[in-house]
Design an enzyme around this catalytic site. Structure first.
Site, PDB file in Angstrom:
ATOM      1  N   CYS A 107      -4.109   7.297   5.383  1.00 17.78           N
ATOM      2  CA  CYS A 107      -3.971   6.916   3.979  1.00 17.78           C
ATOM      3  C   CYS A 107      -5.246   7.177   3.196  1.00 17.78           C
ATOM      4  CB  CYS A 107      -3.578   5.453   3.869  1.00 17.78           C
ATOM      5  SG  CYS A 107      -4.684   4.329   4.760  1.00 17.78           S
ATOM      6  N   GLU A 155       0.878  -1.173   0.000  1.00 11.86           N
ATOM      7  CA  GLU A 155       0.000   0.000   0.000  1.00 11.86           C
ATOM      8  C   GLU A 155       0.916   1.224   0.000  1.00 11.86           C
ATOM      9  OE1 GLU A 155      -2.872   2.424   3.030  1.00 11.86           O
ATOM     10  OE2 GLU A 155      -2.913   0.234   3.187  1.00 11.86           O
TER      11      GLU A 155
END
Length: 483
Positions: A263, A226
């Site tokens: 995020c 990620e």
């Protein structure tokens, strides 16, 4: 704190040795390991939060909640593996009359082996030593070696001690879990031949470097990274007219949450041209206090990112200051404004993630210009639509589905539920895979399919035996059975 090469090799060899026993353990046994870790974390929450707060500056309220999320994740995966559908067990009985004739085939998912996990900076519990990657790998029988994040080394060390003690007390095999530290150790871990997959949460440059190492090995391995996400939001004219004030307030709360270090922060907000929404968002930011950032390195990078965006033609600062000393004073909220035409002209410069409490408002003149600008947005974890009932947003939703893993309607992306339906992943650079790193199906990253053809009943895994002794969901001759 730097793990020596020989020590790392000893740890990966021990993980390799433990892999067989971990894979052979029953789902109930592995579930007990996860619950033991969860109980140990909860029992030591006060100590862990104090260490985490001293290193991350996130505050005791946020960190206490994150410990609860982390232990909750562990318990979720315990339920996932005892429910059994995660194995994707399939049986097709022999059919000599088919064309061509079919043998008896039985398919199941099997653990890949030892997994390397890289901790994240912004979630020192939930995406760290005992976080989702570790929990999902251990759940399916994969030993785990965690590379500690430099931003919370003491917390990583203490958490690893607690995890190791809990696993040992629950009867897990020795070598099933370990911690390493240091950049060189992280690089060596990805290249170690005993490591069969990698889970990573971090920056695009760091993640891409490790990804390239993983796929260039003599035996390439999957790298589940990620890396970065802009999380675009689209607000229609009707939505602004109906609830513009509320949207301005909730946007300001979302992009400044946790000093903008999530995020899923909404980094791009597309709005119709010619409105006062920018002024409303700016007003909501007045009086918001600067907040400490996770590390000095992140704090130093924030003003640089702000300055880079402010220097671009067609970009205006409508709230806050780009001249900040985030290391000394904390990070202040900054709102930028530009146009879709500017984004189309300079996508590389304007569509760059800035980690911190900032967002970019992008004015679009019509649906065609909006679609053209969205087509340039890199892959994201989330995309959000604010529209009114009855609006025709089908084409917009279809486009957003192509660039994000989770599409939201009427809310904000900050906050990621941990459940069976969650998808926390998206097209590159959001992630490097098709799978989620949050939620029940995160286990799929660390499994590979194996089919048994005309196998003697005695050698079949329990999940594939004719009498289904585990009572799990299976697909038999094309028909889904629930136990």
């Amino acid at each position: 704190m730097q793990t020596a090469t020989q020590d790392l090799q000893d740890l990966t060899a021990a993980a390799h040795a433990a892999a067989g026993a971990a894979a052979a353990a029953s789902d109930a046994e592995r579930a007990s390991w996860l619950v033991a870790i969860a109980d140990a974390l909860d029992a030591n929450v006060t100590e862990l939060v104090a260490i985490a707060d001293s290193e991350s500056r996130l505050g005791t309220v946020r960190l206490t909640g994150e410990v609860a999320r982390t232990s909750g994740q562990l318990r979720l995966f315990a339920r996932v593996i005892t429910e059994g559908s995660y194995l994707e067990a399939v049986i097709d009985h022999a059919n000599p009359g088919s064309t061509p004739p079919s043998p008896d085939l039985r398919r199941i998912l099997h653990p890949v082996g030892p997994v390397a996990v890289f901790s994240a900076s912004n979630f020192p519990f939930a995406f760290s030593v005992a976080g989702g990657d570790t929990a999902s790998a251990l759940a399916v029988g994969c030993p785990v070696i965690v590379k500690a994040h430099s931003g919370h080394l003491e917390l990583s060390k203490r958490t690893a001690e607690i995890v190791t003690e809990a696993l040992r007390g629950a009867g897990a095999p020795e070598g099933i879990f370990a911690l390493v530290a240091g950049r060189e150790a992280g690089t060596a871990l990805v290249q170690d031949p005993f490591i069969k997959a990698v889970g990573f949460t971090g920056s695009i440059p760091g993640g891409r470097a490790l990804f390239d190492l993983a796929v260039s090995r003599p035996e390439p391995i999957p790298f589940y990274g990620e890396l970065g996400s802009l999380n675009p939001v689209v607000i229609t004219a009707a939505a602004l007219a109906a609830r513009g004030g509320a949207l301005a307030a909730s946007l300001a709360a979302s992009f400044t949450m946790g000093a903008g270090q999530f995020c899923t922060k909404p980094g791009l907000v597309f709005i119709p041209a010619g409105t006062t929404f920018g002024e409303a968002v700016a007003a909501e930011c007045v009086g918001k206090s600067a907040a400490p950032m996770l590390t000095d390195r992140i704090a130093a990078a924030y003003p640089a990112g702000l300055a880079s965006l402010a220097a671009q033609p067609g970009v205006a600062v409508i709230s806050g200051s780009t001249e900040q000393n985030a290391e000394a004073d904390g990070a202040g909220a900054v709102v930028f404004s530009t146009t879709a035409a500017s984004v189309i002209a300079r996508p590389k410069e304007l569509l760059e993630e800035c980690f911190g409490p900032t967002t970019l408002l992008i004015e679009y003149r019509d649906e065609a210009e909006l679609a053209a600008a969205l087509a340039l947005v890199p892959g994201s974890l989330t995309a959000t639509v604010h529209a009114e009932d009855g609006e025709d947003i089908a084409a917009l939703v279809n486009q957003l589905t192509g660039l994000a893993g989770r599409v939201l309607f009427g809310g904000w992306p900050t906050g990621v539920a941990v459940n069976w339906a969650q998808q926390h992943g998206g097209p590159y650079p959001a992630t490097t895979s098709l799978f989620t790193s949050v939620g029940a199906t995160a286990v799929r990253r660390f499994q590979r399919p194996i089919a048994y053809q005309d196998a003697p009943a005695a050698v079949l895994p329990a999940a594939l035996r004719e009498d289904n002794p585990l009572g799990i969901p299976r697909r038999v001759d094309g028909v889904l059975t629930l136990g």
